[in-house]
Design an enzyme around this catalytic site. Structure first.
Site, short mmCIF file in Angstrom:
data_model
loop_
_atom_site.label_atom_id
_atom_site.label_comp_id
_atom_site.label_asym_id
_atom_site.label_seq_id
_atom_site.Cartn_x
_atom_site.Cartn_y
_atom_site.Cartn_z
N ALA A 7 -41.34 109.87 44.57
CA ALA A 7 -41.83 110.52 45.80
C ALA A 7 -41.03 111.77 46.10
CB ALA A 7 -41.77 109.54 46.98
N ASN A 14 -40.25 115.96 44.95
CA ASN A 14 -41.04 117.18 45.19
C ASN A 14 -42.40 117.15 44.49
OD1 ASN A 14 -39.28 118.52 46.90
ND2 ASN A 14 -38.12 119.40 45.20
N ARG A 19 -34.79 119.73 36.23
CA ARG A 19 -33.67 120.50 35.67
C ARG A 19 -33.04 121.39 36.74
NH1 ARG A 19 -36.31 125.22 32.02
NH2 ARG A 19 -38.36 125.26 33.00
N ARG A 79 -35.54 121.89 29.72
CA ARG A 79 -36.22 120.62 29.96
C ARG A 79 -35.66 119.55 29.02
NH1 ARG A 79 -40.41 124.46 29.98
NH2 ARG A 79 -41.38 124.76 32.01
N ASN A 117 -34.00 110.73 31.67
CA ASN A 117 -35.40 110.41 32.02
C ASN A 117 -36.01 109.36 31.10
OD1 ASN A 117 -35.27 111.97 34.25
ND2 ASN A 117 -36.33 113.75 33.37
N HIS A 134 -44.73 121.76 26.09
CA HIS A 134 -44.47 122.27 27.43
C HIS A 134 -43.02 122.78 27.42
CE1 HIS A 134 -44.72 122.74 31.69
NE2 HIS A 134 -43.88 121.77 31.97
N1 APR Z 1 -38.17 104.66 39.95
C1 APR Z 1 -38.82 105.33 40.93
N2 APR Z 1 -38.44 106.56 41.33
C2 APR Z 1 -37.37 107.12 40.73
C3 APR Z 1 -36.68 106.47 39.68
C4 APR Z 1 -37.11 105.18 39.29
N3 APR Z 1 -36.51 104.50 38.34
N4 APR Z 1 -35.67 107.29 39.27
C5 APR Z 1 -35.76 108.42 40.02
N5 APR Z 1 -36.77 108.30 40.91
C6 APR Z 1 -37.22 109.26 41.90
C7 APR Z 1 -36.07 109.91 42.66
O1 APR Z 1 -35.56 109.03 43.66
C8 APR Z 1 -36.74 111.15 43.23
O2 APR Z 1 -37.24 110.92 44.54
O3 APR Z 1 -37.88 110.35 41.30
C9 APR Z 1 -37.90 111.40 42.27
C10 APR Z 1 -37.81 112.75 41.56
O4 APR Z 1 -37.99 113.73 42.51
P1 APR Z 1 -37.24 115.14 42.48
O5 APR Z 1 -35.78 114.91 42.22
O6 APR Z 1 -37.65 115.89 43.69
O7 APR Z 1 -37.81 115.82 41.15
P2 APR Z 1 -39.21 116.58 41.01
O8 APR Z 1 -39.02 118.02 41.27
O9 APR Z 1 -40.25 115.84 41.74
O10 APR Z 1 -39.44 116.45 39.43
C11 APR Z 1 -39.74 115.19 38.86
O11 APR Z 1 -41.18 116.11 37.19
O12 APR Z 1 -41.68 118.32 36.64
C12 APR Z 1 -40.90 117.20 36.32
O13 APR Z 1 -38.87 118.16 35.39
C13 APR Z 1 -39.43 117.47 36.47
O14 APR Z 1 -38.71 115.50 35.33
C14 APR Z 1 -38.88 116.08 36.61
C15 APR Z 1 -40.00 115.35 37.37
#
Ligand code: APR
Length: 309
Positions: A10, A12, A82, A88, A95, A175
């Site tokens: 949840a 960005n 990143r 990436r 990840n 990508h």
């Molecule tokens: N289970 C559920 N949620 C998780 C887990 C997990 N095991 N591990 C991390 N998260 C959640 C984090 O708590 C965080 O809220 O994933 C979310 C990632 O959100 P952001 O840090 O805002 O990252 P975001 O910009 O959304 O990018 C997410 O998409 O475009 C790709 O490179 C980017 O790999 C990245 C992914």
């Protein structure tokens, strides 16, 4: 029949995607994260916008996979984005662990779902998710091309001062920096870009496009792009839920197409209720084929770093 789309992560990208899907009016949405309270708070906030935008769909924020049960589509955005200076590919270890934790739980509650992976490094993460899930490859795809073509289309439109609606683009491959932008198959009002601009001008637009993700990262300083990625993933979910059979550029499993096998790469494909229903294959020039092979090689190098045991 009611449709349900779950978005894992949840942050960005996930929040942007969830909001877009719910506002689209074609599915109820569940937004899941490991951080307690955050998905619930974002879901409530989004629901407050529904009277304003006129959506009757629900968005539930949760930390429990129970709430995701019976999802038709699950969009995986969980993981780290990143930071400035990172590629990436630097995200592979962290990840991968997230995919190993998330995917079994998703499938336990939604065994019939179609998975859209957004987490980077995208092409390797989709491959990993295919292996973890054991699903047919048609039900596992990645979001890359809708975003990459969106970027190129917007850059072309700005350069030519025309509506983005009449600009279409074709991009193949990974990508990342090795993506293969195809100017001869990118069109403005149906006219190939190669007939509208010189090679030098096109090269500049291509270069800007390839670097545009990094451009956003360097400006944001605290994360990577999310509006366009979130909306791009939502467009793919929509085509599945509505069985629109849109031809979208997606990261799909290749089984001989373009001379490549056992790899995920960006290609145009028909996206409908069965997931990736067909990859559109076409002839490449020698130069394009070389570039695609190079792109595939960069993905294979990352796949070699995955723990697939
Ligand atoms: N289970 C559920 N949620 C998780 C887990 C997990 N095991 N591990 C991390 N998260 C959640 C984090 O708590 C965080 O809220 O994933 C979310 C990632 O959100 P952001 O840090 O805002 O990252 P975001 O910009 O959304 O990018 C997410 O998409 O475009 C790709 O490179 C980017 O790999 C990245 C992914």
């Amino acid at each position: 029949m009611k449709s349900k789309v779950t978005v894992i992560g949840a942050g960005n990208v996930g929040a942007t995607c969830a909001q877009r899907v719910a506002q689209g009016g074609y599915a109820d949405v569940v937004l899941l994260d490991i951080v307690e309270g955050m998905p619930q708070g974002k879901a409530i906030d989004m629901m407050h916008s529904h009277p304003i935008v006129g959506s009757s769909r629900s968005i539930v924020g949760t930390n429990s996979y129970d709430d995701t049960a019976g999802s038709d589509v699950v969009v995986i955005t969980s993981g780290s984005p990143r930071k400035p200076g990172m590629s990436r590919d630097d995200l592979v270890a962290v990840n991968s662990a997230v995919m190993n934790s998330v995917v079994p739980q998703v499938l336990k509650h939604s065994p019939d779902c179609i998975l859209i992976v957004v987490t980077n490094p995208l092409d390797a993460m989709v491959y990993l998710v295919l292996k973890i899930s054991g699903l047919p490859s048609s039900r596992v795809m990645g979001m890359s091309g809708v975003l990459d073509t969106g970027r190129f289309r917007s850059i072309i439109a700005a350069h030519l001062d025309v509506s983005v609606q009449d600009v279409h683009a074709c991009i193949l491959g990974a990508h990342g920096d090795t993506m293969v932008i195809m100017p001869r198959l990118s069109t403005v009002g149906g006219v190939p870009l190669t007939q509208l601009l010189s090679k030098q001008e096109i090269d500049k637009l291509v270069d800007r496009s390839v670097k545009s993700g990094a451009e956003v990262v360097s400006l944001l300083k605290t994360g990577s792009a999310f509006y366009a990625p979130g909306i791009a993933a939502a467009q793919m979910a929509e085509s599945i839920v509505l069985d629109s059979k849109r031809i979208l550029p997606v990261c799909a499993y290749l089984d001989g197409q373009f001379g490549l096998s056992d790899i995920y790469l960006g290609v145009p494909a028909k996206i409908g209720a069965d997931g990736v229903e067909k990859v559109l294959e076409f002839e490449l020039t020698d130069e394009e084929k070389l570039a695609l092979d190079k792109s595939a090689e960069s993905v294979r190098e990352l796949i070699a770093k995955l723990d697939l045991s």
